[in-house]
Write a protein that holds these residues in place. Structure first.
Motif, PDB file in Angstrom:
ATOM      1  N   VAL A   1       0.847  -1.197   0.000  1.00 50.78           N
ATOM      2  CA  VAL A   1       0.000   0.000   0.000  1.00 50.78           C
ATOM      3  C   VAL A   1       0.884   1.249   0.000  1.00 50.78           C
ATOM      4  O   VAL A   1       0.539   2.280  -0.591  1.00 50.78           O
ATOM      5  CB  VAL A   1      -0.943  -0.010   1.220  1.00 50.78           C
ATOM      6  N   ALA A   2       2.050   1.140   0.642  1.00 49.76           N
ATOM      7  CA  ALA A   2       2.971   2.277   0.717  1.00 49.76           C
ATOM      8  C   ALA A   2       3.511   2.697  -0.648  1.00 49.76           C
ATOM      9  O   ALA A   2       3.996   3.819  -0.800  1.00 49.76           O
ATOM     10  CB  ALA A   2       4.136   1.940   1.650  1.00 49.76           C
ATOM     11  N   VAL A   3       3.434   1.813  -1.656  1.00 51.98           N
ATOM     12  CA  VAL A   3       3.955   2.156  -2.982  1.00 51.98           C
ATOM     13  C   VAL A   3       2.834   2.283  -4.019  1.00 51.98           C
ATOM     14  O   VAL A   3       3.102   2.287  -5.221  1.00 51.98           O
ATOM     15  CB  VAL A   3       4.997   1.115  -3.457  1.00 51.98           C
ATOM     16  N   GLY A   4       1.589   2.385  -3.547  1.00 54.78           N
ATOM     17  CA  GLY A   4       0.502   2.696  -4.465  1.00 54.78           C
ATOM     18  C   GLY A   4      -0.576   1.649  -4.644  1.00 54.78           C
ATOM     19  O   GLY A   4      -1.522   1.860  -5.407  1.00 54.78           O
ATOM     20  N   LEU A   5      -0.488   0.502  -3.967  1.00 51.31           N
ATOM     21  CA  LEU A   5      -1.540  -0.514  -4.078  1.00 51.31           C
ATOM     22  C   LEU A   5      -2.833   0.035  -3.464  1.00 51.31           C
ATOM     23  O   LEU A   5      -2.825   0.551  -2.349  1.00 51.31           O
ATOM     24  CB  LEU A   5      -1.126  -1.799  -3.367  1.00 51.31           C
ATOM     25  N   ASN A   6      -3.931  -0.068  -4.191  1.00 54.84           N
ATOM     26  CA  ASN A   6      -5.213   0.479  -3.738  1.00 54.84           C
ATOM     27  C   ASN A   6      -5.854  -0.466  -2.729  1.00 54.84           C
ATOM     28  O   ASN A   6      -6.383  -1.522  -3.096  1.00 54.84           O
ATOM     29  CB  ASN A   6      -6.135   0.679  -4.945  1.00 54.84           C
ATOM     30  N   LEU A   7      -5.824  -0.104  -1.447  1.00 52.44           N
ATOM     31  CA  LEU A   7      -6.291  -0.993  -0.387  1.00 52.44           C
ATOM     32  C   LEU A   7      -7.790  -1.273  -0.437  1.00 52.44           C
ATOM     33  O   LEU A   7      -8.193  -2.440  -0.354  1.00 52.44           O
ATOM     34  CB  LEU A   7      -5.896  -0.428   0.981  1.00 52.44           C
ATOM     35  N   PRO A   8      -8.663  -0.250  -0.573  1.00 46.61           N
ATOM     36  CA  PRO A   8     -10.104  -0.555  -0.609  1.00 46.61           C
ATOM     37  C   PRO A   8     -10.475  -1.513  -1.743  1.00 46.61           C
ATOM     38  O   PRO A   8     -11.255  -2.449  -1.546  1.00 46.61           O
ATOM     39  CB  PRO A   8     -10.754   0.825  -0.814  1.00 46.61           C
ATOM     40  N   VAL A   9      -9.894  -1.295  -2.934  1.00 49.77           N
ATOM     41  CA  VAL A   9     -10.222  -2.154  -4.073  1.00 49.77           C
ATOM     42  C   VAL A   9      -9.712  -3.567  -3.842  1.00 49.77           C
ATOM     43  O   VAL A   9     -10.422  -4.551  -4.118  1.00 49.77           O
ATOM     44  CB  VAL A   9      -9.631  -1.578  -5.378  1.00 49.77           C
ATOM     45  N   ILE A  10      -8.490  -3.705  -3.334  1.00 46.00           N
ATOM     46  CA  ILE A  10      -7.910  -5.040  -3.130  1.00 46.00           C
ATOM     47  C   ILE A  10      -8.714  -5.822  -2.095  1.00 46.00           C
ATOM     48  O   ILE A  10      -8.895  -7.037  -2.216  1.00 46.00           O
ATOM     49  CB  ILE A  10      -6.425  -4.944  -2.704  1.00 46.00           C
ATOM     50  N   LEU A  11      -9.250  -5.145  -1.084  1.00 42.52           N
ATOM     51  CA  LEU A  11     -10.043  -5.826  -0.067  1.00 42.52           C
ATOM     52  C   LEU A  11     -11.401  -6.264  -0.619  1.00 42.52           C
ATOM     53  O   LEU A  11     -11.880  -7.362  -0.334  1.00 42.52           O
ATOM     54  CB  LEU A  11     -10.228  -4.928   1.157  1.00 42.52           C
ATOM     55  N   VAL A  12     -12.024  -5.393  -1.416  1.00 45.08           N
ATOM     56  CA  VAL A  12     -13.341  -5.729  -1.987  1.00 45.08           C
ATOM     57  C   VAL A  12     -13.226  -6.885  -2.981  1.00 45.08           C
ATOM     58  O   VAL A  12     -14.004  -7.850  -2.931  1.00 45.08           O
ATOM     59  CB  VAL A  12     -13.960  -4.495  -2.670  1.00 45.08           C
ATOM     60  N   THR A  13     -12.255  -6.808  -3.899  1.00 44.42           N
ATOM     61  CA  THR A  13     -12.097  -7.897  -4.876  1.00 44.42           C
ATOM     62  C   THR A  13     -11.664  -9.189  -4.192  1.00 44.42           C
ATOM     63  O   THR A  13     -12.018 -10.283  -4.635  1.00 44.42           O
ATOM     64  CB  THR A  13     -11.084  -7.525  -5.961  1.00 44.42           C
ATOM     65  N   SER A  14     -10.901  -9.049  -3.108  1.00 45.05           N
ATOM     66  CA  SER A  14     -10.488 -10.215  -2.346  1.00 45.05           C
ATOM     67  C   SER A  14     -11.705 -10.913  -1.738  1.00 45.05           C
ATOM     68  O   SER A  14     -11.829 -12.145  -1.799  1.00 45.05           O
ATOM     69  CB  SER A  14      -9.518  -9.786  -1.237  1.00 45.05           C
ATOM     70  N   LEU A  15     -12.606 -10.126  -1.175  1.00 46.54           N
ATOM     71  CA  LEU A  15     -13.815 -10.681  -0.571  1.00 46.54           C
ATOM     72  C   LEU A  15     -14.701 -11.346  -1.623  1.00 46.54           C
ATOM     73  O   LEU A  15     -15.192 -12.465  -1.432  1.00 46.54           O
ATOM     74  CB  LEU A  15     -14.587  -9.575   0.146  1.00 46.54           C
ATOM     75  N   VAL A  16     -14.882 -10.670  -2.756  1.00 45.85           N
ATOM     76  CA  VAL A  16     -15.719 -11.219  -3.828  1.00 45.85           C
ATOM     77  C   VAL A  16     -15.125 -12.520  -4.359  1.00 45.85           C
ATOM     78  O   VAL A  16     -15.822 -13.538  -4.503  1.00 45.85           O
ATOM     79  CB  VAL A  16     -15.866 -10.189  -4.972  1.00 45.85           C
TER      80      VAL A  16
ATOM     81  N   ARG B   1     -10.942 -12.389  -9.577  1.00 46.83           N
ATOM     82  CA  ARG B   1     -10.263 -11.227  -8.992  1.00 46.83           C
ATOM     83  C   ARG B   1      -9.414 -10.495 -10.025  1.00 46.83           C
ATOM     84  O   ARG B   1      -9.417  -9.262 -10.104  1.00 46.83           O
ATOM     85  CB  ARG B   1      -9.366 -11.656  -7.826  1.00 46.83           C
ATOM     86  N   GLY B   2      -8.681 -11.256 -10.820  1.00 50.25           N
ATOM     87  CA  GLY B   2      -7.825 -10.647 -11.822  1.00 50.25           C
ATOM     88  C   GLY B   2      -8.603  -9.855 -12.844  1.00 50.25           C
ATOM     89  O   GLY B   2      -8.216  -8.724 -13.206  1.00 50.25           O
ATOM     90  N   VAL B   3      -9.727 -10.402 -13.316  1.00 46.86           N
ATOM     91  CA  VAL B   3     -10.562  -9.712 -14.289  1.00 46.86           C
ATOM     92  C   VAL B   3     -11.146  -8.434 -13.690  1.00 46.86           C
ATOM     93  O   VAL B   3     -11.200  -7.376 -14.342  1.00 46.86           O
ATOM     94  CB  VAL B   3     -11.685 -10.643 -14.789  1.00 46.86           C
ATOM     95  N   LEU B   4     -11.558  -8.494 -12.433  1.00 43.80           N
ATOM     96  CA  LEU B   4     -12.102  -7.307 -11.769  1.00 43.80           C
ATOM     97  C   LEU B   4     -11.063  -6.187 -11.710  1.00 43.80           C
ATOM     98  O   LEU B   4     -11.373  -5.011 -11.946  1.00 43.80           O
ATOM     99  CB  LEU B   4     -12.585  -7.659 -10.360  1.00 43.80           C
ATOM    100  N   HIS B   5      -9.828  -6.543 -11.408  1.00 40.38           N
ATOM    101  CA  HIS B   5      -8.773  -5.517 -11.347  1.00 40.38           C
ATOM    102  C   HIS B   5      -8.492  -4.926 -12.719  1.00 40.38           C
ATOM    103  O   HIS B   5      -8.250  -3.725 -12.846  1.00 40.38           O
ATOM    104  CB  HIS B   5      -7.495  -6.117 -10.747  1.00 40.38           C
ATOM    105  N   LEU B   6      -8.522  -5.763 -13.753  1.00 35.93           N
ATOM    106  CA  LEU B   6      -8.305  -5.244 -15.110  1.00 35.93           C
ATOM    107  C   LEU B   6      -9.429  -4.301 -15.521  1.00 35.93           C
ATOM    108  O   LEU B   6      -9.201  -3.290 -16.210  1.00 35.93           O
ATOM    109  CB  LEU B   6      -8.197  -6.413 -16.096  1.00 35.93           C
ATOM    110  N   LEU B   7     -10.655  -4.601 -15.111  1.00 40.22           N
ATOM    111  CA  LEU B   7     -11.791  -3.743 -15.447  1.00 40.22           C
ATOM    112  C   LEU B   7     -11.756  -2.428 -14.664  1.00 40.22           C
ATOM    113  O   LEU B   7     -12.090  -1.365 -15.201  1.00 40.22           O
ATOM    114  CB  LEU B   7     -13.113  -4.479 -15.156  1.00 40.22           C
ATOM    115  N   ILE B   8     -11.353  -2.514 -13.387  1.00 39.15           N
ATOM    116  CA  ILE B   8     -11.334  -1.325 -12.538  1.00 39.15           C
ATOM    117  C   ILE B   8     -10.189  -0.382 -12.896  1.00 39.15           C
ATOM    118  O   ILE B   8     -10.331   0.837 -12.930  1.00 39.15           O
ATOM    119  CB  ILE B   8     -11.263  -1.722 -11.056  1.00 39.15           C
ATOM    120  N   PHE B   9      -9.028  -0.980 -13.185  1.00 44.49           N
ATOM    121  CA  PHE B   9      -7.835  -0.161 -13.464  1.00 44.49           C
ATOM    122  C   PHE B   9      -7.481  -0.153 -14.961  1.00 44.49           C
ATOM    123  O   PHE B   9      -6.431   0.271 -15.346  1.00 44.49           O
ATOM    124  CB  PHE B   9      -6.652  -0.658 -12.636  1.00 44.49           C
TER     125      PHE B   9
END
Length: 310
Positions: A115-130, A302-310
Motif C-alpha cells: 500500500v505504501a507504494v501505491g496498491l489500492n487498499l479498498p479495491v484489493i479488499l473488496v475484490t479479495s472478498l468477492v 479477482r484478476g478480471v475485476l482488477h483489469l476492469l477497474i484499473f
C-alpha cells in the motif's frame, strides 16, 4: 565467480532493506493491534455476526475467523484455524470451502507493505472478498460435493479467548510475533532475489518475456511484470513483493501496473502457499485438489475485476 558474489551481495542488501524498513514496522503494528482486538473479543464478535450470512457460501464459524486472520495478519495465520477444523470433525466440504477461500484472498503480509507504494487498499479488499466467497461457494456446492463425509463439526460460534494480561503485554506479544514473521521472511526474500538475479545474469528474462508477451499485451501489462509474476507462483507472495518493489524502485513497474496485476498475484495460491496450508492436517490435505481448483476460479475472477477497474 565474481558475478555470482555480486548477485548475492546485491540481493542481500535489497532483502535486508525490505525486511527491516518495510515489512518490520508494518507487521509489528498490525500484529500488535490484531492481538489486542482478539484479546478483547472484537474478532470473535465480528466472526459471529457474519456467520449466518457467510454460511450460505459454505463457510463455517472458524472459516470466517481464518478469513479475518488472512486479511489482517499473514497467509500463514489461518494454518492454526485449518488445523483446528481438521481435528474437531468439521465436514470435508466446509474445510475445502475454507481452504479455497484462504488460497484466493489477499494476504496481509504482502498487501499492507505494498500500500505504501501505491496498491489500492479498498479495491484489493473488496475484490479479495468477492473472489474468496466465489471460490468458497464454487468449491462447497460443486467441486467438493462428493467429499461430504457426514461430519458437521464447527458450525457454531467462535469462542472468545480470554486474556488475563495487561494491554501493554498483549501489544508487546503481538509486536514480537510481527518481528518474528518479518525476520523469518528474510531468508526467503534473499533466496528469491538471488534466483531472480541469476535468471537475469543467464539472460532467461528476455526469453520468458518473449513467451509471455501475447498474454501481457492482452492484459495491458509491461514486459517487466514477467519476473514478479513468475517469481510469485514459484517462490510465493513475499518473494513477489521483494522483486516487485525492487522493479518499482528502478521505475520499470508503475503503481498502475501493480494494481492491474494485483488480483492475479496477491494471494497464497502458489507452490509454497499450497504446501504450507495443506500441511495443516491430513483431512485438509485430502481436499487440496478441490480447494486449488476453486481458488483458481476465484483468482481469475479477482484478476478480471482488477483489469476492469484499473
Amino acid at each position: 565467480m565474481e558475478a555470482i558474489v555480486s548477485v548475492i551481495l546485491e540481493s542481500g542488501r535489497t532483502a535486508v532493506e525490505l525486511a527491516l524498513y518495510i515489512l518490520l514496522p508494518i507487521l509489528v503494528v498490525m500484529l500488535a493491534l490484531m492481538k489486542l482486538l482478539e484479546a478483547h473479543g472484537v474478532l470473535a464478535w465480528v466472526a459471529n455476526r457474519l456467520a449466518p450470512l457467510l454460511r450460505l457460501f459454505g463457510l463455517p464459524g472458524l472459516g470466517i475467523f481464518a478469513m479475518i486472520k488472512l486479511l489482517l495478519v499473514s497467509f500463514s495465520a489461518p494454518v492454526a484455524t485449518l488445523a483446528l477444523m481438521d481435528r474437531n470433525g468439521t465436514s470435508l466440504r466446509h474445510i475445502a470451502a475454507t481452504f479455497a477461500m484462504v488460497l484466493t484472498m489477499s494476504q496481509a503480509n504482502v498487501v499492507f507493505p505494498m500500500v505504501a507504494v501505491g496498491l489500492n487498499l479498498p479495491v484489493i479488499l473488496v475484490t479479495s472478498l468477492v473472489g474468496g466467497l466465489f471460490a468458497a461457494a464454487l468449491t462447497y456446492y460443486l467441486l467438493a460435493r462428493s467429499l461430504d463425509d457426514g461430519a458437521e463439526g464447527d458450525a457454531g460460534a467462535v469462542s472468545r479467548v480470554k486474556e488475563r494480561r495487561s494491554t501493554m503485554e498483549i501489544l508487546a506479544d503481538g509486536g514480537q510475533e510481527g518481528m518474528k514473521i518479518a525476520l523469518a521472511s528474510l531468508p526467503m526474500l534473499l533466496l528469491a532475489l538471488c534466483f531472480v538475479g541469476t535468471l537475469e545474469a543467464l539472460g532467461a528474462i528476455p526469453l520468458l518475456g518473449a513467451l509471455m508477451t501475447p498474454l501481457l499485451n492482452l492484459l495491458g501489462l509491461p514486459e517487466a511484470t514477467v519476473l514478479p509474476i513468475v517469481t510469485k507462483f514459484i517462490a510465493g507472495g513475499t518473494a513477489f513483493m521483494g522483486v516487485t518493489l525492487d522493479l518499482m524502485n528502478q521505475g520499470l513497474i508503475s503503481a498502475h501496473d501493480l494494481n492491474r496485476m494485483a488480483g492475479f498475484v496477491t494471494h497464497p495460491l502458489d507452490l509454497a502457499g499450497v504446501a504450507i496450508l495443506g500441511a495443516a492436517g491430513k483431512r485438509v490435505g485430502a481436499v487440496a485438489r478441490a480447494a486449488v481448483l476453486g481458488a483458481l476460479a476465484g483468482m481469475v475472477l479477482r484478476g478480471v475485476l482488477h483489469l476492469l477497474i484499473f
